[in-house]
Scaffold this motif. Structure first.
Motif, PDB file in Angstrom:
ATOM      1  N   SER A 245      -2.235   3.372  -2.407  1.00  0.00           N
ATOM      2  CA  SER A 245      -3.644   3.186  -2.046  1.00  0.00           C
ATOM      3  C   SER A 245      -3.907   1.735  -1.672  1.00  0.00           C
ATOM      4  O   SER A 245      -3.191   0.828  -2.110  1.00  0.00           O
ATOM      5  CB  SER A 245      -4.576   3.587  -3.201  1.00  0.00           C
ATOM      6  OG  SER A 245      -4.567   2.599  -4.218  1.00  0.00           O
ATOM      7  N   TYR A 246      -4.944   1.542  -0.850  1.00  0.00           N
ATOM      8  CA  TYR A 246      -5.335   0.192  -0.483  1.00  0.00           C
ATOM      9  C   TYR A 246      -5.865  -0.569  -1.698  1.00  0.00           C
ATOM     10  O   TYR A 246      -5.657  -1.779  -1.835  1.00  0.00           O
ATOM     11  CB  TYR A 246      -6.414   0.237   0.605  1.00  0.00           C
ATOM     12  CG  TYR A 246      -5.915   0.663   1.963  1.00  0.00           C
ATOM     13  CD1 TYR A 246      -4.588   0.467   2.335  1.00  0.00           C
ATOM     14  CD2 TYR A 246      -6.784   1.254   2.887  1.00  0.00           C
ATOM     15  CE1 TYR A 246      -4.141   0.851   3.592  1.00  0.00           C
ATOM     16  CE2 TYR A 246      -6.352   1.634   4.143  1.00  0.00           C
ATOM     17  CZ  TYR A 246      -5.017   1.438   4.484  1.00  0.00           C
ATOM     18  OH  TYR A 246      -4.574   1.815   5.730  1.00  0.00           O
TER      19      TYR A 246
ATOM     20  N   GLN B 204      -4.409  -1.946   9.869  1.00  0.00           N
ATOM     21  CA  GLN B 204      -4.908  -1.475  11.167  1.00  0.00           C
ATOM     22  C   GLN B 204      -4.397  -2.361  12.301  1.00  0.00           C
ATOM     23  O   GLN B 204      -3.992  -1.858  13.362  1.00  0.00           O
ATOM     24  CB  GLN B 204      -6.438  -1.454  11.147  1.00  0.00           C
ATOM     25  CG  GLN B 204      -7.029  -0.315  10.321  1.00  0.00           C
ATOM     26  CD  GLN B 204      -8.542  -0.391  10.230  1.00  0.00           C
ATOM     27  OE1 GLN B 204      -9.176  -1.164  10.949  1.00  0.00           O
ATOM     28  NE2 GLN B 204      -9.123   0.401   9.327  1.00  0.00           N
TER      29      GLN B 204
ATOM     30  N   SER C 255      -6.851  -3.054   4.383  1.00  0.00           N
ATOM     31  CA  SER C 255      -7.084  -2.049   5.422  1.00  0.00           C
ATOM     32  C   SER C 255      -7.049  -2.668   6.817  1.00  0.00           C
ATOM     33  O   SER C 255      -6.409  -2.146   7.733  1.00  0.00           O
ATOM     34  CB  SER C 255      -8.431  -1.363   5.190  1.00  0.00           C
ATOM     35  OG  SER C 255      -8.697  -0.446   6.228  1.00  0.00           O
ATOM     36  N   LYS C 256      -7.709  -3.824   6.986  1.00  0.00           N
ATOM     37  CA  LYS C 256      -7.739  -4.471   8.299  1.00  0.00           C
ATOM     38  C   LYS C 256      -6.349  -4.962   8.709  1.00  0.00           C
ATOM     39  O   LYS C 256      -5.971  -4.867   9.874  1.00  0.00           O
ATOM     40  CB  LYS C 256      -8.727  -5.638   8.272  1.00  0.00           C
ATOM     41  CG  LYS C 256     -10.191  -5.200   8.214  1.00  0.00           C
ATOM     42  CD  LYS C 256     -11.124  -6.391   8.121  1.00  0.00           C
ATOM     43  CE  LYS C 256     -12.580  -5.929   8.032  1.00  0.00           C
ATOM     44  NZ  LYS C 256     -13.517  -7.066   7.884  1.00  0.00           N
TER      45      LYS C 256
ATOM     46  N   LEU D 126      -3.107   8.093   0.491  1.00  0.00           N
ATOM     47  CA  LEU D 126      -2.416   7.701   1.717  1.00  0.00           C
ATOM     48  C   LEU D 126      -1.065   8.381   1.744  1.00  0.00           C
ATOM     49  O   LEU D 126      -0.350   8.399   0.742  1.00  0.00           O
ATOM     50  CB  LEU D 126      -2.207   6.176   1.762  1.00  0.00           C
ATOM     51  CG  LEU D 126      -3.432   5.280   1.862  1.00  0.00           C
ATOM     52  CD1 LEU D 126      -3.001   3.811   1.731  1.00  0.00           C
ATOM     53  CD2 LEU D 126      -4.149   5.489   3.188  1.00  0.00           C
TER      54      LEU D 126
ATOM     55  N   SER E 119     -10.661  -4.119   1.721  1.00  0.00           N
ATOM     56  CA  SER E 119     -10.957  -4.153   3.161  1.00  0.00           C
ATOM     57  C   SER E 119      -9.981  -5.066   3.894  1.00  0.00           C
ATOM     58  O   SER E 119      -9.606  -4.803   5.052  1.00  0.00           O
ATOM     59  CB  SER E 119     -12.401  -4.621   3.401  1.00  0.00           C
ATOM     60  OG  SER E 119     -12.585  -5.935   2.931  1.00  0.00           O
TER      61      SER E 119
ATOM     62  N   ALA F 201       0.837  -1.208   0.000  1.00  0.00           N
ATOM     63  CA  ALA F 201       0.000   0.000   0.000  1.00  0.00           C
ATOM     64  C   ALA F 201       0.869   1.254   0.000  1.00  0.00           C
ATOM     65  O   ALA F 201       0.564   2.235  -0.692  1.00  0.00           O
ATOM     66  CB  ALA F 201      -0.922  -0.007   1.220  1.00  0.00           C
TER      67      ALA F 201
ATOM     68  N   ARG G 231      -4.296   9.458   6.509  1.00  0.00           N
ATOM     69  CA  ARG G 231      -5.293   9.117   5.507  1.00  0.00           C
ATOM     70  C   ARG G 231      -6.125  10.336   5.122  1.00  0.00           C
ATOM     71  O   ARG G 231      -6.539  11.113   5.969  1.00  0.00           O
ATOM     72  CB  ARG G 231      -6.213   8.018   6.039  1.00  0.00           C
ATOM     73  CG  ARG G 231      -5.484   6.712   6.330  1.00  0.00           C
ATOM     74  CD  ARG G 231      -6.325   5.797   7.218  1.00  0.00           C
ATOM     75  NE  ARG G 231      -5.705   4.500   7.464  1.00  0.00           N
ATOM     76  CZ  ARG G 231      -4.758   4.284   8.373  1.00  0.00           C
ATOM     77  NH1 ARG G 231      -4.326   5.292   9.125  1.00  0.00           N
ATOM     78  NH2 ARG G 231      -4.263   3.081   8.540  1.00  0.00           N
TER      79      ARG G 231
END
Length: 322
Positions: free
Chosen positions: A23-24, A43, A39-40, A61, A36, A18, A56
């Motif tokens: 970007s994701y 995180q 992203s998870k 990003l 997603s 990323a 963000r």
């Protein structure tokens, strides 16, 4: 020490991709997973480290200072992982294609060239280009895959494998010893005809090393004949032209036939080592791996030529029974 888990490795990979792609969504596309999931993973990584890795916005990003530091480290980790994968692929790959090898002329002629048919029989898809000579070669710059040389490399980019001692000794023909006598000490060479070697690369004559007591002394004899080829030196000595220094791998066939005898054997010194060198960048190359492994067969411990030398009687020593 705590071992890293699969989830954390997944998070590092997702974060690095990323950060590199910005970007994701792009990271998810390259990893064939959902945005997603990326992203998870990131995180969870942030929660574990207790820092924010990205600033963000709705459109992009941006790496935080902590994120930039981790990104550099993550990229190094992924590069090493990629090298592991390439090495594994290379290990499975069949040796094939063009391979450039260099060696000094005498080592190439006497030891490497006679063994090449066996290597080609084992690896028929490899084309070996053997370059012979004692000219200094930048292996990396000139695209050499493997070099066989005497001594240690000055280039830190090279990997080294010692093959055998470079054993040298003084020799003479039985006819010369019968006519002129046998020297008992290196100082006695003053009264003998000597045959010396001159390096083609530097033009310097060979300094003859002898172990006297606990020291190695080097002398340059008053030579009656000087030649710039090791086989020519041996040919002159075999013909009764005097006493000359020769590597044992050149002298061994003459010793077996009784055409040469060691002189001052008790003072002989190993002159460095014969070694194989190859660039760090060729570490996983299947051709290089196969050829270096083959060299280890050509240069067993002890070598057959050094065994012949060890078993040879010294000039002037009568080994016949009474």
């Amino acid at each position: 020490m705590e071992q890293i888990g699969i989830d954390r490795l997944t998070g590092i990979i997702a974060f690095a991709r990323a950060a590199s792609l910005g970007s994701y969504t792009a990271a998810a596309r390259s990893l064939s997973i959902s945005p997603s999931a990326v992203s998870k993973s990131v995180q969870r990584l942030e929660q574990h480290f207790g820092v924010s890795l990205f600033t963000r916005t709705t459109r992009s990003l941006s790496l935080t200072p902590e994120g930039r530091d981790l990104h550099e480290r993550a990229l190094r980790l992924l590069r090493e992982a990629e090298e592991i994968e390439q090495a594994a692929v290379a290990a499975r790959a069949e040796p094939a294609g063009f391979m450039k090898v260099t060696a000094p002329l005498p080592i190439g002629v006497h030891l490497i060239a006679p063994a090449l048919p066996m290597f080609r029989k084992r690896y028929p898809k490899v084309i070996v280009d053997l370059r012979l000579g004692d000219r200094f070669t930048d292996l990396v710059e000139e695209g050499v895959d493997v070099a066989i040389r005497v001594g240690e490399p000055a280039d830190s980019r090279l990997i080294t494998k010692k093959l055998a001692p470079n054993r040298i000794c003084a020799f003479a023909s039985p006819s010369y010893i019968k006519t002129r006598g046998r020297p008992e000490h290196p100082d006695d060479l003053v009264g003998h005809d000597c045959v010396n070697f001159r390096y083609q690369s530097s033009g310097q004559t060979l300094r003859w090393p002898f172990r006297i007591g606990d020291k190695v002394m080097e002398i340059i004899p008053n030579a009656a004949t000087i030649l710039d080829n090791s086989d020519a030196v041996a040919a002159v000595v075999v013909a009764g032209g005097g006493i000359g220094i020769s590597p044992t791998y050149i002298a061994a066939p003459y010793l077996k036939r009784g055409e040469l005898m060691p002189v001052l054997k008790d003072f002989a010194v190993d002159r460095s080592s014969i070694a194989a060198f190859w660039p760090e960048s060729r570490r996983g190359n299947p051709n290089v791996r196969a050829f270096v492994s083959f060299l280890e067969e050509i240069f067993p411990t002890p070598t057959p030529w050094d065994l012949t030398f060890e078993r040879s009687p010294m000039a002037g020593v009568n080994t016949s029974s009474a």
